[in-house]
Design a protein around this motif. Structure first.
Motif, PDB file in Angstrom:
ATOM      1  N   VAL A  81       0.850  -1.187   0.000  1.00 24.19           N
ATOM      2  CA  VAL A  81       0.000   0.000   0.000  1.00 24.19           C
ATOM      3  C   VAL A  81       0.885   1.237   0.000  1.00 24.19           C
ATOM      4  N   LEU A  82       0.751   2.064  -1.013  1.00 30.53           N
ATOM      5  CA  LEU A  82       1.556   3.278  -1.148  1.00 30.53           C
ATOM      6  C   LEU A  82       3.052   2.980  -1.002  1.00 30.53           C
ATOM      7  N   ILE A  90       2.316  -4.010   4.059  1.00 31.37           N
ATOM      8  CA  ILE A  90       1.452  -3.963   5.223  1.00 31.37           C
ATOM      9  C   ILE A  90       1.015  -5.376   5.594  1.00 31.37           C
ATOM     10  N   VAL A 105      -2.531   5.798   4.422  1.00 28.90           N
ATOM     11  CA  VAL A 105      -2.303   4.375   4.155  1.00 28.90           C
ATOM     12  C   VAL A 105      -3.574   3.577   4.392  1.00 28.90           C
ATOM     13  N   GLU A 116      -6.073   4.190   1.572  1.00 33.40           N
ATOM     14  CA  GLU A 116      -5.726   3.492   0.328  1.00 33.40           C
ATOM     15  C   GLU A 116      -6.006   2.000   0.457  1.00 33.40           C
TER      16      GLU A 116
END
Length: 253
Positions: free
Chosen positions: A9-10, A14, A77, A80
């Motif tokens: 993510v970005l 994660i 985060v 997204e």
């Protein structure tokens, strides 16, 4: 059964735990501690819902960014992660610092956020000093189950003192008392009656400031009521989510 995986993510990896199926609910951890302490609640809620439990970047098993994300970065985060899942507005159950992240996300990206359950929300605007919060944290830790101590100490060590201190400073500088009034989503504030970090006055005030807020105490619980009393908190969450928007808005103590 809890499943786990890594997602990007970005540009950050994660760590995400998932369980169950159905309408999604995301469980968001607090300062320093990872999503591990939400597993007891996740296991109960998973009987009826899809439960998502991420570790924010810098927490738990997720990738550590070069600099602490702060509230805004954490909200970005999280937003997204929810956007990519494409499930519409998702209900969030957050604890402590996670409540501040959830409120910021709801303000910035309201289309992604459904009803909010805030368990022991921080920060009480009357107590914005390091010394007071350190003392309250120490007292609250003694009131938590020993099983939580092992999670807390391991996760604090993994996060590191510098990252922990920088994130704590960002939390103390935030003003959730102003933000909560702008949130249109229904909000349930849950507080353990023995919580030494979130005062009863602040919990009730947080609920009353919300446009559609309600407040429920949990007897014999401290700050992490979702860990020590998962069945009680799960029942409160389910009742809250099933009430529907037209029946929300009462402040009850």
């Amino acid at each position: 059964m809890v499943r786990s995986s890594f997602v990007e993510v970005l540009g950050l990896r994660i760590y995400v735990r998932e369980a169950g199926a159905g309408k999604p609910v995301l469980l968001l951890h607090g300062l320093g501690v990872s999503g591990r302490y939400f597993v007891p609640l996740a296991s109960v809620l998973a009987a009826r819902r899809q439960v998502i439990v991420p570790d924010l970047p810098g927490w738990g098993r997720s990738e550590r960014p070069s600099r602490p994300l702060g509230l805004g970065g954490a909200a970005d985060v999280l937003g997204e992660l929810l956007r990519r899942r494409g499930r519409g507005a998702v209900s969030i159950v957050a604890n402590s610092f996670g409540c501040q992240v959830a409120l910021m996300l709801a303000q910035r990206r309201p289309e992604l956020v459904g009803p909010l359950t805030l368990v022991g929300p921080t920060v009480d605007p009357r107590y914005r000093s390091w010394s007071v919060h350190a003392a309250r944290l120490a007292l609250d830790t003694l009131r938590e189950p020993p099983a939580l101590w092992r999670i807390l100490f391991a996760d604090y060590a993994r996060m590191g003192s510098r990252r922990l201190a920088a994130t704590a400073q960002a939390a103390l500088e935030d003003r959730p008392e102003d933000r909560v009034a702008s949130i249109r989503q229904p909000i349930l504030v849950v507080r353990g009656e023995r919580d030494a970090i979130c005062t009863s006055q602040w919990a009730a005030e947080c609920a009353s400031r919300a446009q559609r807020g309600s407040f429920r105490p949990v007897a014999k619980a401290a700050h992490a009521a979702h860990f020590s009393h998962p069945l009680v908190v799960a029942s409160l969450v389910e009742s809250f989510l099933e009430e529907g928007p037209d029946r929300l808005g009462e402040l009850e103590g």
